[in-house]
Design an enzyme around this catalytic site. Structure first.
Site, PDB file in Angstrom:
ATOM      1  CG  ASP A  98      -2.015   0.427   0.858  1.00 53.49           C
ATOM      2  OD1 ASP A  98      -2.332   1.872   0.598  1.00 53.49           O
ATOM      3  OD2 ASP A  98      -3.497  -0.293   1.140  1.00 53.49           O
ATOM      4  CD  GLU A 252      -8.974   3.857  -1.589  1.00 53.49           C
ATOM      5  OE1 GLU A 252     -10.172   3.240  -0.729  1.00 53.49           O
ATOM      6  OE2 GLU A 252      -8.233   4.734  -1.421  1.00 53.49           O
ATOM      7  CG  HIS A 325      -9.043  -1.840   4.394  1.00 53.64           C
ATOM      8  ND1 HIS A 325      -8.442  -2.077   3.237  1.00 53.64           N
ATOM      9  CD2 HIS A 325      -8.863  -1.025   4.844  1.00 53.64           C
ATOM     10  CE1 HIS A 325      -8.362  -0.277   2.870  1.00 53.64           C
ATOM     11  NE2 HIS A 325      -8.294  -0.070   3.642  1.00 53.64           N
ATOM     12  CG  ASP A 326     -11.834   1.513   3.179  1.00 50.90           C
ATOM     13  OD1 ASP A 326     -10.806   1.187   3.946  1.00 50.90           O
ATOM     14  OD2 ASP A 326     -11.180   1.632   1.985  1.00 50.90           O
TER      15      ASP A 326
HETATM   16  C1  GLC Z   1      -8.332   4.693   2.143  1.00 53.56           C
HETATM   17  C2  GLC Z   1      -8.278   3.769   2.414  1.00 53.56           C
HETATM   18  C3  GLC Z   1      -8.744   3.819   3.499  1.00 53.56           C
HETATM   19  C4  GLC Z   1      -8.579   5.326   4.369  1.00 53.56           C
HETATM   20  C5  GLC Z   1      -8.147   6.137   3.222  1.00 53.56           C
HETATM   21  C6  GLC Z   1      -7.389   6.691   4.219  1.00 53.56           C
HETATM   22  O1  GLC Z   1      -9.821   4.546   1.656  1.00 53.56           O
HETATM   23  O2  GLC Z   1      -8.758   2.514   2.086  1.00 53.56           O
HETATM   24  O3  GLC Z   1      -8.535   2.421   5.075  1.00 53.56           O
HETATM   25  O4  GLC Z   1      -8.548   5.144   5.874  1.00 53.56           O
HETATM   26  O5  GLC Z   1      -7.751   5.257   2.489  1.00 53.56           O
HETATM   27  O6  GLC Z   1      -5.994   6.711   3.727  1.00 53.56           O
END
Ligand code: GLC
Ligand code: CA
Length: 551
Positions: A98, A252, A325-326
């Site tokens: 990540d 993302e 995880h979100d």
């Molecule tokens: C992304 C991650 C999430 C995080 C956010 C801020 O959406 O997947 O878990 O809280 O970014 O970094």
């Protein structure tokens, strides 16, 4: 569109804190991962994406990084990471890290020095004085915690945080910050990692002048989502770093449409990202993730699937996922806890055979479902806690808690259920977070031993995908588009055809094979009920029935 190594592959996402504890302190770690690499391989994937493993005060469980070049002591150290990397590679698994560079932790040294105006860190973050009356510089909202600005007493200015207060946004317009990002990328790529999942990467460029936003909610987003210099910065990362390695970049991208995505992932000149996580198919039972809950609508899901499959065809490569995880667990959202295994299988078949590189999130393959903890104090996610505070301004605490139970991120962050034994086999100590009480029924050991389990369905499905060219390269075609109960699609490649039928209903639905498909006398290569007979050109579905035919 055949040359890229990631196209025929599938990946497994590890959220390290809850995957497997190897040293008995109740927190998942890399010792646990090392021990479970063979298991991950056995699911039938070709690589792992690790949610952040770096040093972090865990205001957002690793998405607030205090040191990009070290492993959190909770998870191990660089030596054990290198062992994991080496063993993963020996098993034929790629390793993707990540990369969280929209923001750092406020405990990162850069921020500590920036707030003291120490060169060269002075402009590493987005600092602004308040308005004349002391109010924040603009009206933007953060996504996690109130307004997007926090006042720092040390510096005497506000800093921008699109997420929590402890996640100050980096100033990507500063070339020195971009050099830092590139150096971090090289650090991990030189060690041998195979790519990055780039956290909210489409937010890194903010509109100059940071204007006030008249929109009624998520104020500011239109000024930082796919911002003015985004493509330029991504191109710079690609040209200066990623192109020098055999790796991929998966961005993302919240609120992304396929039309806009092509501007980043279309192959050829000007491509800046290889893959993209978008959210449109994750909004078939809500609006704006946790903002508004709605009943699940299969048609909405199918529309999102279809648009991405169609628009990217021949131009760019899709990324397929149903969990991470979100998001709360998919069986609890789009499937049925009552028909856990059946609906888990239908969901697997619904996405694994589309065109794209699939991701499976830890626990998804055994059908883990949501938890409902009795009090807000039992939850731990910063977003859940802050949403609750927001909700109780307008709703009863009971209603607010129910909303959290239905849609919080903690539901997908409970410890992995390895066995029916003590602590679900996750840890020899007290787990850091609540276990789902269903672990005696839902666990890896039990499903491993049961040929009809969801786990073994995932294994069969991933193996089928890998060994069926139509599943990887085929054209996508959908049938029964307006059905609110069935999702039916086919893939076709060089004379080979794959037909996937998925019922999203408990109720019987009459399915008739589309013209040109003869199913009589054919056995499905995958299905979730015995006796998959075909009569009069079709069949009547049982609850959440799925069948996959190769013709
Ligand atoms: C992304 C991650 C999430 C995080 C956010 C801020 O959406 O997947 O878990 O809280 O970014 O970094
Ligand atoms: Ca541990």
């Amino acid at each position: 569109m055949k040359e890229k190594w990631y196209k025929p592959m599938a990946f497994y996402q590890v959220w390290p804190r809850s995957f497997k504890d190897g040293n008995g302190d109740g927190i998942g770690d890399l010792y646990g991962v090392l021990d479970k690499l063979e298991y991950i391989k056995s699911v039938g994937v070709d690589g792992i994406w690790f949610s952040p493993l770096y040093v972090s005060p865990n205001a957002d469980y690793g998405y607030d990084i205090a040191d990009y070049r070290n492993i959190s002591p909770e998870y191990g150290d660089l030596a054990i990471f290198k062992k994991v990397l080496e063993k993963a590679h020996a098993l034929g698994l790629k390793v993707v890290m990540d990369l969280v560079v929209n923001h750092t932790s406020d405990e990162h040294e850069w921020f500590q020095r920036s707030r003291r105006r120490e060169a060269p860190y002075t402009d590493y973050y987005i600092w602004r004085p308040g308005k004349a009356d002391g109010a924040p510089p603009n009206n933007w909202d953060s996504l996690f915690e109130g307004k997007a600005w926090a006042f720092d007493d040390v510096r005497g200015e506000y800093y921008l945080h699109l997420f929590a207060k402890k996640q100050p946004d980096l100033n990507m317009d500063n070339p020195a910050v971009r050099e830092e990002v590139k150096a971090v990328m090289r650090f991990w790529l030189d060690m041998g990692v195979d790519g990055f999942r780039e956290d909210v990467i489409t937010f890194i460029s903010k509109q100059a002048g940071l204007p006030d936003d008249p929109t009624p909610f998520a104020r500011g987003m239109k000024y930082y989502k796919n911002g003015p210099h985004l493509r330029e910065y991504l191109a710079e990362f690609r040209h200066d770093v990623l192109d020098q390695y055999d790796c991929f970049a998966l961005g993302e991208a919240p609120m992304m449409t396929p039309e806009k995505a092509l501007g980043f992932i279309a192959e050829g000149e000007g491509q800046t990202l290889d893959l993209m996580f978008h959210f449109q198919h994750m909004e078939a039972d809500c609006f704006f993730t946790e903002y508004m809950h709605l009943p699940f609508r299969l048609r909405k899901l199918k529309r999102a699937f279809r648009r991405w499959q169609k628009k990217l065809a021949g131009k760019a490569w899709n990324t397929l996922y149903l969990e991470n995880h979100d998001h709360p667990r998919i069986i609890s959202r789009y499937g049925s806890e009552k028909y856990r295994a059946e609906s888990g299988k239908t969901l697997a078949a619904a996405y694994l055979f589309q065109q794209g590189t699939p991701f499976v999130y830890q626990g998804q393959e055994i059908g883990m479902s949501n938890i409902a903890l009795p009090s807000i104090d039992d939850y731990t996610d910063v977003l859940a806690k802050n949403n609750y505070k927001k909700y109780i301004k307008r709703q009863s605490p009971e209603k607010a808690l129910r909303r959290i139970q239905r849609a919080c991120r903690d539901s997908s962050r409970t410890p992995m259920q390895w066995s029916g034994g003590a602590n679900a086999g996750f840890s020899e100590g007290e787990p850091w977070f609540a276990l789902n009480p269903n672990y005696p029924e839902v666990n890896v050991a039990k499903e491993d031993a049961d040929p009809d389990s969801l786990l073994n369905f995932y294994r069969a499905a991933l193996s089928l995908r890998k060994n069926t060219p139509a599943a990887i390269w085929g054209d996508y075609r959908e049938y029964r588009k307006i059905s609110g109960k069935l999702y039916v699609y086919a893939r076709e490649y060089e004379g080979q055809r794959l037909l996937v039928v998925c019922s999203f209903s408990e109720k019987p639905v009459r399915f008739k094979a589309p013209g040109g498909f003869r199913l009589e006398g054919k056995k499905p290569v995958l299905c979730n009920y015995p006796d998959a007979a075909v009569k009069n050109g079709g069949f009547v579905t049982r609850p959440y029935e799925t069948r996959v035919y190769v013709l």
